[in-house]
Design a protein around this motif. Sequence first.
Motif, PDB file in Angstrom:
ATOM      1  N   THR A 440      23.462  47.867  23.493  1.00  0.00           N
ATOM      2  CA  THR A 440      23.653  47.253  24.919  1.00  0.00           C
ATOM      3  C   THR A 440      24.311  45.897  24.638  1.00  0.00           C
ATOM      4  OG1 THR A 440      21.232  46.542  24.906  1.00  0.00           O
ATOM      5  CG2 THR A 440      21.806  48.876  25.770  1.00  0.00           C
ATOM      6  N   ARG A 443      26.415  42.561  31.224  1.00  0.00           N
ATOM      7  CA  ARG A 443      27.138  43.390  31.992  1.00  0.00           C
ATOM      8  C   ARG A 443      28.490  42.698  31.941  1.00  0.00           C
ATOM      9  NH1 ARG A 443      28.416  47.788  33.478  1.00  0.00           N
ATOM     10  NH2 ARG A 443      25.838  48.069  33.674  1.00  0.00           N
ATOM     11  N   GLU A 444      28.663  41.395  31.881  1.00  0.00           N
ATOM     12  CA  GLU A 444      30.182  40.692  31.969  1.00  0.00           C
ATOM     13  C   GLU A 444      30.839  41.412  30.700  1.00  0.00           C
ATOM     14  OE1 GLU A 444      27.083  37.770  30.359  1.00  0.00           O
ATOM     15  OE2 GLU A 444      27.241  39.095  31.980  1.00  0.00           O
ATOM     16  N   THR A 447      31.984  44.806  31.151  1.00  0.00           N
ATOM     17  CA  THR A 447      33.158  44.776  31.993  1.00  0.00           C
ATOM     18  C   THR A 447      34.355  44.325  31.332  1.00  0.00           C
ATOM     19  OG1 THR A 447      31.741  44.476  33.947  1.00  0.00           O
ATOM     20  CG2 THR A 447      34.121  43.837  34.021  1.00  0.00           C
ATOM     21  N   SER A 481      27.440  54.749  29.124  1.00  0.00           N
ATOM     22  CA  SER A 481      27.017  54.129  30.361  1.00  0.00           C
ATOM     23  C   SER A 481      25.800  54.548  31.049  1.00  0.00           C
ATOM     24  CB  SER A 481      28.265  54.254  31.190  1.00  0.00           C
ATOM     25  OG  SER A 481      28.141  53.602  32.571  1.00  0.00           O
ATOM     26  N   ASP A 491      27.491  55.495  36.493  1.00  0.00           N
ATOM     27  CA  ASP A 491      27.152  54.087  37.148  1.00  0.00           C
ATOM     28  C   ASP A 491      28.598  53.635  37.827  1.00  0.00           C
ATOM     29  OD1 ASP A 491      28.671  52.889  35.197  1.00  0.00           O
ATOM     30  OD2 ASP A 491      27.236  51.343  34.849  1.00  0.00           O
ATOM     31  N   HIS A 493      30.127  50.933  37.776  1.00  0.00           N
ATOM     32  CA  HIS A 493      31.378  50.172  37.016  1.00  0.00           C
ATOM     33  C   HIS A 493      31.961  51.316  36.234  1.00  0.00           C
ATOM     34  CE1 HIS A 493      29.690  46.216  37.466  1.00  0.00           C
ATOM     35  NE2 HIS A 493      28.330  46.604  37.436  1.00  0.00           N
TER      36      HIS A 493
END
Length: 823
Positions: A440, A443-444, A447, A481, A491, A493
């Motif tokens: 993992t 988040r950035e 992206t 994801s 999700d 994104h």
Amino acid sequence: MDPECSQLLPALCSVLADPRQPVTDDTCLEKLLDWFKTITEAGSSLLLLQENPCLLGLLCHVLKPQDLSPRVLAFSLRLAGMLAAQEDCFQYLQQGELLPRLFGEAGPLGGAAWTAPSVRSGWIQGLRSLAHHPSALCFLADCGAVDTIFSLQGDSSLFVASAAGQLLVHVLGLSLQGPAEGHPGLQTGDWPVCAQKIVSHIEESLRSAATPQITQALNVLTTTFGHCHNPWTQVLWVRLSPLVARLLEKDPVPAAHSLVDLLLSVARSPVLSSSSCGLWETLAQTLSHLSPTQAGPLALGILKLQECPQALRAQAFAVLLQPLTCVLEATAQAPGLLDSWDGTGGASVTVDTLLASKAACVGLLCRTLAHLELLQPLPQRPSPWPQAPLLGATVTILRLCSGSATPTSDAGGHLCAFLVGCVRVQRAALDFLGMLSRGTGPRELVTQVFAVLLEYLTSPDSSPTVLKKAFQATLRWLQSSPETPGCSDLDPHAQLFLRELLPVLPKRLCSPCWEVRDSGLEFLTQMIGRWGGQAGFRRALLASEVPELTEQLLRDPESYVRASAVAAMGQLSSQGLRVTPASPEHPGGQQKSLLAELLHILSTDSEGFPRRAVMHVFTQWLRDGHADVAADTERFVARVLQVASQDLDWEVRAQGLELALVFLEQTLGRPSSHCPYAVTPPVAAPPGPLAQALRPLCRVQLFEFAFRALFDCDRPVAQKSCDLLLFLRAQTASYSGPQGSGSVPEVASVEAALQRWQAGDQGQPLGYLEPEVVVAVLRSMDLEGLRGALAESSDRVEKSPQSLLQDMLATVGALGEDEADCY
């Protein structure tokens, strides 16, 4: 030895000893040696020589000055070593001074035949076979063979040089099996003569200024410590380790690759890794002395060890991470992000390597990414694993390669110039990026991962191989994801990414490069299989041109693309995602029958790949109860089996049997076990219902298809058919249908037809068979015996020794025509 072979052997030895005779090929001589090896392993070599004096005559004859074939001389040397492996036979051959004349300085070593690599290889292999007892060691020491082996380590033939090194390892191990076995403290000066000579030669080579000699010595030690785990190896390492460590004082370090192999071999040895012989300190020094390119494999090897000091593991991991640290710092992205692992102080050296040249930069980054990719899934990988920095570094490298990065330093500018458009680094970075999907990240960063993947998938500059890697990495990140809580959909994104990706996919499916079209279809098939039932994906896919373009690719000129299109269309149809818009050809949006189109491909496509793909799709459709199949299952199965039975591709026929097995299971309502031919306990069933259940199988002519496949010339097809029929017989074990005399002629007729099929005459079909006839035929067949025959390797069907001798003699006209057994 058989009397018949003993009678033929003198003539064969005469042929081999005659330089005027054309010598048979190497394959026959290898088989002859294999035969002699079988005889000597099962009995006495001395007895073999005494009962067949022609063998001794051949060995003596090859020593006479003559223009003898090198392959015959090599054969004789190997045969002599094989016979002398037993000590009593060794003593017998020594009485006539035969062995010194074969393997000593008076033998082939001084002759013209020695220039042939096959003779030198035969000499080494002969000694390798001979060296199995103490007498052989004395012989090696006295005849000067060890010095010759030393010289052959540098032979121009790589095979000879490698065999010479392996022989030295064998002789060293044999020498020390007795004296030093239980005495690890024994001084090397008290070791046997051969061992002392070999160790002294290794010491001399390690002190040499010539890199080839150092390499040879390191390779011998690597094999020794890798294969020998006896106490004497500790004494040997204690004696030689100072010389090995002294190599680190040279600049550059000579034979670095071989040195790394040796140190890792020592570290894996249970005798040496647990002793206090300074091994870990030597490894730490080596990491700091080698160049970044050379140190990478050593660092990876250290991190793979089960037991290793934590400080050394940290140093090794820092070595692996240093190139990526330099990349991040050169692009001003969180300088020092990996500093917690950087204890080497080698940053400047790494930067110098990265900026030295494009080749050095590309090579170091590719190796680093490959090493980290190997390390990531291992349970003994360093903890904590720096997932976020590694993600950031990999994304940065990919952007440097695509030209989208904006370097803020001179070093970054050089890196960008070296890496832009570099396919090698792009492939390595995408592979590693896919591997990082197991973890993992912030988040950035995730992206950014999707952004760089989309950049590569949309870029017209991406090569076909890079696109394939990008598709693979994308799939792995989408699969990792997180799903929306309480929903099986992707999700937000990932859904956004898919909405941006799907408009790009049609461009790839229309690419002039077939590899790109094929990669796009493979990606689409995997996506449908994973998310075809999810609402967000379905809406996005149906809103695109992808389904229509995929159907058009069923007629692509490239067979690989057609096969991938078949698989993709099969998935689209199974998920209800096949939509053809209304057109003059298809008013009202009416679709052509995909089933008919796939049957057409199965019947007419000239390449095997699309036909195999169709069979896989049909089998899956039948298993899943696809609507087109369920409408008339019997007709579907009958048509498919009829076409598959005539296919020239064995994989299509084998897949036809898989489809037949699925239909059989569904018809009988009894799924097969993982082992289809395993005999299951008979299930009590009334005769009537079982006979009724078998009738659909008879109507689709499943049994004719399976019986023909039973005698297929391709073994996998016959094996699969045998499995199917054994499963069916087990399911009908309790059946006791009407036993009328009227069925006997029909059973006999079928059995007679099967016998003709087995003999190769498969012209006449069986036609419709009654269930009672099928059951009776199955019970009369020896399917277990056939299964056993099919399971045996084809290697068992080989020439008998007598046949081999006859054929070798026949090739030179030494036998009459009626005596030969050539084939």
